[in-house]
Design a protein around this motif. Structure first.
Motif, mmCIF file in Angstrom:
data_model
loop_
_atom_site.group_PDB
_atom_site.id
_atom_site.type_symbol
_atom_site.label_atom_id
_atom_site.label_comp_id
_atom_site.label_asym_id
_atom_site.label_seq_id
_atom_site.Cartn_x
_atom_site.Cartn_y
_atom_site.Cartn_z
ATOM 1 N N ASP A 147 -52.753 32.137 14.956
ATOM 2 C CA ASP A 147 -52.080 32.220 13.656
ATOM 3 C C ASP A 147 -52.441 31.024 12.790
ATOM 4 O OD1 ASP A 147 -50.900 34.568 14.449
ATOM 5 O OD2 ASP A 147 -48.998 33.646 15.044
ATOM 6 N N GLU A 148 -52.522 29.853 13.409
ATOM 7 C CA GLU A 148 -52.852 28.637 12.659
ATOM 8 C C GLU A 148 -54.260 28.727 12.079
ATOM 9 O OE1 GLU A 148 -53.147 23.790 13.368
ATOM 10 O OE2 GLU A 148 -52.569 25.122 14.999
ATOM 11 N N LEU A 149 -55.206 29.214 12.881
ATOM 12 C CA LEU A 149 -56.578 29.324 12.406
ATOM 13 C C LEU A 149 -56.686 30.354 11.290
ATOM 14 C CD1 LEU A 149 -59.584 28.642 12.669
ATOM 15 C CD2 LEU A 149 -59.758 30.451 14.384
ATOM 16 N N LEU A 150 -56.052 31.507 11.470
ATOM 17 C CA LEU A 150 -56.105 32.547 10.445
ATOM 18 C C LEU A 150 -55.487 32.056 9.140
ATOM 19 C CD1 LEU A 150 -55.192 35.678 12.594
ATOM 20 C CD2 LEU A 150 -57.455 35.004 11.769
ATOM 21 N N ALA A 151 -54.417 31.263 9.249
ATOM 22 C CA ALA A 151 -53.799 30.701 8.047
ATOM 23 C C ALA A 151 -54.739 29.717 7.364
ATOM 24 C CB ALA A 151 -52.482 30.009 8.408
ATOM 25 N N LYS A 152 -55.477 28.945 8.161
ATOM 26 C CA LYS A 152 -56.433 27.990 7.593
ATOM 27 C C LYS A 152 -57.580 28.725 6.883
ATOM 28 C CE LYS A 152 -57.382 24.242 9.872
ATOM 29 N NZ LYS A 152 -57.055 23.113 8.928
ATOM 30 N N VAL A 153 -58.049 29.812 7.491
ATOM 31 C CA VAL A 153 -59.103 30.621 6.862
ATOM 32 C C VAL A 153 -58.606 31.172 5.529
ATOM 33 C CG1 VAL A 153 -60.472 32.731 7.061
ATOM 34 C CG2 VAL A 153 -60.228 31.214 9.035
ATOM 35 N N THR B 207 -62.179 24.950 13.741
ATOM 36 C CA THR B 207 -61.282 24.324 12.775
ATOM 37 C C THR B 207 -61.990 23.217 12.009
ATOM 38 O OG1 THR B 207 -59.346 24.827 14.141
ATOM 39 C CG2 THR B 207 -59.100 23.081 12.505
ATOM 40 N N ARG B 208 -62.793 22.438 12.714
ATOM 41 C CA ARG B 208 -63.536 21.362 12.046
ATOM 42 C C ARG B 208 -64.556 21.911 11.061
ATOM 43 N NH1 ARG B 208 -64.452 15.960 15.427
ATOM 44 N NH2 ARG B 208 -62.326 15.665 16.167
ATOM 45 N N HIS B 209 -65.183 23.043 11.420
ATOM 46 C CA HIS B 209 -66.126 23.688 10.507
ATOM 47 C C HIS B 209 -65.412 24.107 9.219
ATOM 48 C CE1 HIS B 209 -69.417 26.237 9.115
ATOM 49 N NE2 HIS B 209 -68.552 27.224 8.983
#
Length: 211
Positions: A129-135, A74-76
């Protein structure tokens, strides 16, 4: 789904300076351990030992190594979003080749810190889901910005600038990631020059419209 989400969330959100420093130590140690040993062998025991804390203390912040790796990933992504924002606020050079060079160079620099860790994060990192949304949000912002640049640049000859922007963003991200994280090192200056030349040629070459 709810239990998986809890499994990947940090246990404690630091409210004091000391707690925040401990969390940073854990993340720094985890980045080093994952890069050196890989994900399977990058145990929480090794991470705690590298961070010079007990495993019990580590578990007060993260329930498992999946949650740690997810925060690193997430930080990346957040760093990439910051880079996009900085580019949007800065004055860009006129020639298209130099604009593309700025973005290619930023992508390379964002992948250079630790290519082995990057490979672990991208290939073995947990998906939420949160990570995929951020991507998706990160890619969408980048595509929209590049399309705006293409629409207003006199050197651009492609007619479908939305598709062109998606191709540029995907090419830069995938090629840079794959070659920087590859086992055999690549000369980053040559990578930058060749990728910029390829993208410039694609965007400035006139072609018949598709019917």
């Amino acid at each position: 789904m709810t239990s998986d989400k809890r499994r990947l969330q940090p246990r404690r959100q630091p409210r004091q300076v000391r707690s925040e420093l401990t969390r940073r130590r854990i993340l720094t140690a985890a980045a080093q351990v994952f890069a050196e040993h890989g994900y399977a062998a990058g145990t929480t025991n090794r991470i705690a030992e590298r961070a010079r804390i007990s495993v019990g203390s580590l578990y007060q912040y993260y329930p498992n190594k999946d949650a740690i790796l997810l925060e690193l990933l997430t930080r990346h992504l957040d760093a990439g979003l910051v880079a996009i924002g900085e580019r949007q606020r800065s004055e860009l050079p006129g020639p298209l080749e130099e604009i593309l060079r700025l973005f290619v160079r930023a992508a390379i620099e964002n992948h250079l810190d630790d290519p082995q860790l990057l490979r672990v994060m991208m290939e073995q990192g947990p998906r939420s889901d949160e990570l995929l949304a951020k991507v998706a949000r990160s890619m969408g912002m980048f595509v929209s910005y590049i399309q705006d640049l293409l629409d207003g640049h006199p050197e651009v000859r492609v007619t479908d600038t939305h598709t062109a922007a998606r191709l540029v963003v995907s090419t830069v991200e995938l090629v840079v990631h794959q070659l920087i994280a590859a086992p055999d090192p690549i000369d980053v200056t040559r990578l930058e020059n060749e990728l910029v030349a390829m993208l410039t040629s694609y965007l400035t070459s006139a072609r018949a419209p598709v019917t």
